[in-house]
Motif scaffolding. Structure first.
Motif, PDB file in Angstrom:
ATOM      1  N   ASN A  89      30.776  37.463  39.478  1.00  0.00           N
ATOM      2  CA  ASN A  89      31.479  37.176  40.704  1.00  0.00           C
ATOM      3  C   ASN A  89      31.649  38.448  41.537  1.00  0.00           C
ATOM      4  O   ASN A  89      31.508  39.556  41.032  1.00  0.00           O
ATOM      5  CB  ASN A  89      32.852  36.576  40.388  1.00  0.00           C
ATOM      6  CG  ASN A  89      32.775  35.111  40.030  1.00  0.00           C
ATOM      7  OD1 ASN A  89      32.338  34.305  40.823  1.00  0.00           O
ATOM      8  ND2 ASN A  89      33.220  34.766  38.830  1.00  0.00           N
ATOM      9  N   SER A  90      31.966  38.272  42.809  1.00  0.00           N
ATOM     10  CA  SER A  90      32.127  39.415  43.690  1.00  0.00           C
ATOM     11  C   SER A  90      33.312  40.273  43.267  1.00  0.00           C
ATOM     12  O   SER A  90      34.228  39.818  42.574  1.00  0.00           O
ATOM     13  CB  SER A  90      32.343  38.944  45.130  1.00  0.00           C
ATOM     14  OG  SER A  90      33.622  38.334  45.262  1.00  0.00           O
ATOM     15  N   GLY A 199      29.850  26.769  40.736  1.00  0.00           N
ATOM     16  CA  GLY A 199      29.468  26.239  42.038  1.00  0.00           C
ATOM     17  C   GLY A 199      30.383  25.116  42.461  1.00  0.00           C
ATOM     18  O   GLY A 199      31.605  25.285  42.539  1.00  0.00           O
ATOM     19  N   ASN A 200      29.809  23.948  42.684  1.00  0.00           N
ATOM     20  CA  ASN A 200      30.576  22.807  43.177  1.00  0.00           C
ATOM     21  C   ASN A 200      30.844  21.754  42.104  1.00  0.00           C
ATOM     22  O   ASN A 200      31.086  20.589  42.427  1.00  0.00           O
ATOM     23  CB  ASN A 200      29.833  22.150  44.351  1.00  0.00           C
ATOM     24  CG  ASN A 200      29.788  23.043  45.576  1.00  0.00           C
ATOM     25  OD1 ASN A 200      30.793  23.612  45.985  1.00  0.00           O
ATOM     26  ND2 ASN A 200      28.601  23.180  46.155  1.00  0.00           N
ATOM     27  N   GLY A 245      37.351  32.801  46.194  1.00  0.00           N
ATOM     28  CA  GLY A 245      36.007  33.252  46.525  1.00  0.00           C
ATOM     29  C   GLY A 245      35.079  33.445  45.340  1.00  0.00           C
ATOM     30  O   GLY A 245      34.100  34.184  45.432  1.00  0.00           O
ATOM     31  N   ALA A 246      35.356  32.768  44.226  1.00  0.00           N
ATOM     32  CA  ALA A 246      34.532  32.924  43.029  1.00  0.00           C
ATOM     33  C   ALA A 246      33.397  31.902  43.014  1.00  0.00           C
ATOM     34  O   ALA A 246      33.540  30.787  43.506  1.00  0.00           O
ATOM     35  CB  ALA A 246      35.385  32.765  41.775  1.00  0.00           C
ATOM     36  N   ASP A 247      32.268  32.295  42.426  1.00  0.00           N
ATOM     37  CA  ASP A 247      31.145  31.380  42.226  1.00  0.00           C
ATOM     38  C   ASP A 247      31.357  30.531  40.986  1.00  0.00           C
ATOM     39  O   ASP A 247      30.871  29.398  40.914  1.00  0.00           O
ATOM     40  CB  ASP A 247      29.838  32.167  42.087  1.00  0.00           C
ATOM     41  CG  ASP A 247      29.315  32.662  43.416  1.00  0.00           C
ATOM     42  OD1 ASP A 247      28.541  31.917  44.039  1.00  0.00           O
ATOM     43  OD2 ASP A 247      29.685  33.766  43.839  1.00  0.00           O
ATOM     44  N   PHE A 248      32.042  31.087  40.000  1.00  0.00           N
ATOM     45  CA  PHE A 248      32.331  30.361  38.767  1.00  0.00           C
ATOM     46  C   PHE A 248      33.622  30.912  38.186  1.00  0.00           C
ATOM     47  O   PHE A 248      33.991  32.068  38.418  1.00  0.00           O
ATOM     48  CB  PHE A 248      31.179  30.487  37.755  1.00  0.00           C
ATOM     49  CG  PHE A 248      30.677  31.889  37.555  1.00  0.00           C
ATOM     50  CD1 PHE A 248      31.252  32.732  36.628  1.00  0.00           C
ATOM     51  CD2 PHE A 248      29.611  32.366  38.307  1.00  0.00           C
ATOM     52  CE1 PHE A 248      30.788  34.028  36.442  1.00  0.00           C
ATOM     53  CE2 PHE A 248      29.142  33.669  38.140  1.00  0.00           C
ATOM     54  CZ  PHE A 248      29.731  34.500  37.199  1.00  0.00           C
ATOM     55  N   ILE A 266      43.345  31.324  37.270  1.00  0.00           N
ATOM     56  CA  ILE A 266      41.912  31.261  37.549  1.00  0.00           C
ATOM     57  C   ILE A 266      41.278  32.496  36.923  1.00  0.00           C
ATOM     58  O   ILE A 266      41.626  33.623  37.282  1.00  0.00           O
ATOM     59  CB  ILE A 266      41.628  31.238  39.059  1.00  0.00           C
ATOM     60  CG1 ILE A 266      42.515  30.209  39.766  1.00  0.00           C
ATOM     61  CG2 ILE A 266      40.156  30.956  39.343  1.00  0.00           C
ATOM     62  CD1 ILE A 266      42.555  30.389  41.255  1.00  0.00           C
ATOM     63  N   ASN A 267      40.373  32.285  35.990  1.00  0.00           N
ATOM     64  CA  ASN A 267      39.778  33.391  35.241  1.00  0.00           C
ATOM     65  C   ASN A 267      38.341  33.600  35.693  1.00  0.00           C
ATOM     66  O   ASN A 267      37.439  32.842  35.313  1.00  0.00           O
ATOM     67  CB  ASN A 267      39.809  33.068  33.740  1.00  0.00           C
ATOM     68  CG  ASN A 267      41.222  32.756  33.262  1.00  0.00           C
ATOM     69  OD1 ASN A 267      41.997  33.635  32.965  1.00  0.00           O
ATOM     70  ND2 ASN A 267      41.554  31.461  33.207  1.00  0.00           N
ATOM     71  N   SER A 268      38.112  34.631  36.493  1.00  0.00           N
ATOM     72  CA  SER A 268      36.767  34.859  37.028  1.00  0.00           C
ATOM     73  C   SER A 268      35.798  35.328  35.952  1.00  0.00           C
ATOM     74  O   SER A 268      34.578  35.212  36.118  1.00  0.00           O
ATOM     75  CB  SER A 268      36.816  35.890  38.163  1.00  0.00           C
ATOM     76  OG  SER A 268      37.183  37.177  37.669  1.00  0.00           O
ATOM     77  N   ASN A 269      36.319  35.871  34.851  1.00  0.00           N
ATOM     78  CA  ASN A 269      35.476  36.344  33.747  1.00  0.00           C
ATOM     79  C   ASN A 269      35.807  35.574  32.466  1.00  0.00           C
ATOM     80  O   ASN A 269      35.868  36.164  31.393  1.00  0.00           O
ATOM     81  CB  ASN A 269      35.681  37.844  33.519  1.00  0.00           C
ATOM     82  CG  ASN A 269      35.085  38.677  34.634  1.00  0.00           C
ATOM     83  OD1 ASN A 269      34.003  38.379  35.117  1.00  0.00           O
ATOM     84  ND2 ASN A 269      35.790  39.714  35.050  1.00  0.00           N
TER      85      ASN A 269
END
Length: 296
Positions: A89-90, A199-200, A245-248, A266-269
Motif C-alpha cells: 500500500n502507499s 480492491g473492490n 486510501g489502501a488497495d488492500f 484497518i490493518n494495511s499490513n
C-alpha cells in the motif's frame, strides 16, 4: 512481460511471521509470472542530497517496477514513491493505518460506523493527570471504557478499564504517548470479524472469539473460524479500506447492538497466514492479481 518487484519487510522484528508474509506474496507473484525479490528494510538506505534522491542497496540490484511494502517504515516507502516506484500500500495509507487516531479521524470524516472516540490532548512530557479531562471523557463514553495507544499491533496497547481510578492510573503510565478514549462495545466482548479486502471485494473472512479476554486477536488467545460476511458487512469493510486510501487491508469489525457492525481497525499490513489456515483462501493471490491489474 510482467512487471517485477520487491517485497520489503522489517528486518529488525523477531519471529517468522514477517518473512512468512513476504514469502507468501513472492510465491503468489511467481504464479503470475512476476519475479519478486525480498528485502529487509534495513538493507535499503534512503539517500537525500541537493542533487540526489535515491536508494542505496547492499546488493546494487536494479530498481523494481513496483514494491509490496509489508512494513511501517513510511520514510522508506515514501522515498520509493518519490523516485517514481509504485508502492502497495502507499506510504500515506500505511501511515494512516498505523496511527489509530488518524484512522478514526478519516473514518469519522466519511461517516463510517465506528465506536464513539475522544482523542486525548497531545503532550510532550509527563505530569499530573488532568482529572477534569478524565471525568469529561468518562461522562461522554461511560464505564467501562477503552483506552488505545495510537501505535500498537496484535491487540497490544489496548486497555479495558472499569473505573475512574483505573483510567487515571493507566494515563499516568502512558500519558507521554498519543492515545485515545473509546466507547466499549459489550456486545462484541471477546468477539470480532476480520474481513480481508482487496480492491473492490472481500476475498476472505473469519470470526474470532476469545472467552478469556475482551480482545479477540488470535495472539491474545482467540480462536478463529471461517465466516461469510453479509453484504452490509462487506460494503462496510471495503468503504473503510478506501477511506484510508489502501488497495488492500484486513478490516476488524466489532459486533454492535442489533448485530450492526462498527469498524474497529484497518490493518494495511495485515498478516494473512491465519486467514489461509482458517479459510483455505490465500489472500496473497488476490493481492498480486490486483496489483498487476492496477499496473497494466
Amino acid at each position: 512481460m510482467k512487471p517485477n518487484g520487491w517485497i520489503i519487510y522489517n528486518g529488525n522484528l523477531p519471529g517468522s511471521k514477517f518473512i512468512d508474509y513476504a514469502e507468501m506474496i513472492q510465491e503468489a507473484a511467481a504464479k503470475q509470472g512476476s519475479d519478486m525479490k525480498i528485502y529487509k528494510n534495513n538493507a535499503l538506505l534512503s539517500l537525500l542530497a541537493t542533487d540526489q534522491l535515491g536508494i542505496v542497496q547492499l546488493d546494487k540490484a536494479e530498481l523494481p517496477d513496483f514494491v509490496v511494502f509489508a512494513d511501517k517504515d513510511i520514510y522508506l516507502a515514501r522515498q520509493l514513491e518519490l523516485i517514481g516506484i509504485p508502492v502497495f500500500n502507499s506510504s500515506k495509507a500505511i501511515e494512516i493505518s498505523d496511527d489509530k487516531i488518524a484512522s478514526y479521524q478519516f473514518l469519522a470524516s466519511k461517516n463510517i460506523p465506528m465506536p464513539k472516540t475522544i482523542i486525548a490532548p497531545k503532550i510532550f512530557t509527563t505530569g499530573k493527570v488532568d482529572y477534569k479531562l478524565v471525568e469529561k471523557a468518562v461522562e461522554q463514553l461511560g464505564l467501562p471504557l477503552i483506552i488505545k495507544e495510537a501505535f500498537g499491533s496484535f491487540g497490544e496497547q489496548v486497555y479495558l478499564l472499569h473505573s475512574l481510578e483505573e483510567v487515571i492510573a493507566k494515563i499516568e503510565v502512558i500519558q507521554s504517548r498519543p492515545y485515545l478514549f473509546q466507547q466499549f462495545i459489550p456486545s462484541s466482548y471477546g468477539k470480532d470479524l476480520r474481513l480481508q479486502v482487496v480492491g473492490n471485494q472481500v476475498v476472505a473472512a473469519m470470526e474470532r472469539t476469545n472467552t478469556n479476554d475482551f480482545r479477540a486477536n488470535v495472539t491474545s488467545g482467540g480462536t478463529m473460524k471461517k465466516y461469510t460476511p453479509t453484504k452490509e458487512e462487506a460494503t462496510l469493510a471495503i468503504t473503510a479500506t478506501k477511506a484510508i486510501g489502501a488497495d488492500f487491508a484486513g478490516v476488524d469489525l466489532l459486533i454492535g447492538p442489533d448485530n450492526k457492525c462498527l469498524v474497529c481497525e484497518i490493518n494495511s499490513n495485515a498478516h494473512i497466514r491465519n486467514l489461509l489456515d482458517c479459510t483455505g483462501i490465500n489472500a496473497a493471490d488476490f493481492i498480486i492479481v490486483h496489483i498487476l491489474e492496477v499496473l497494466s
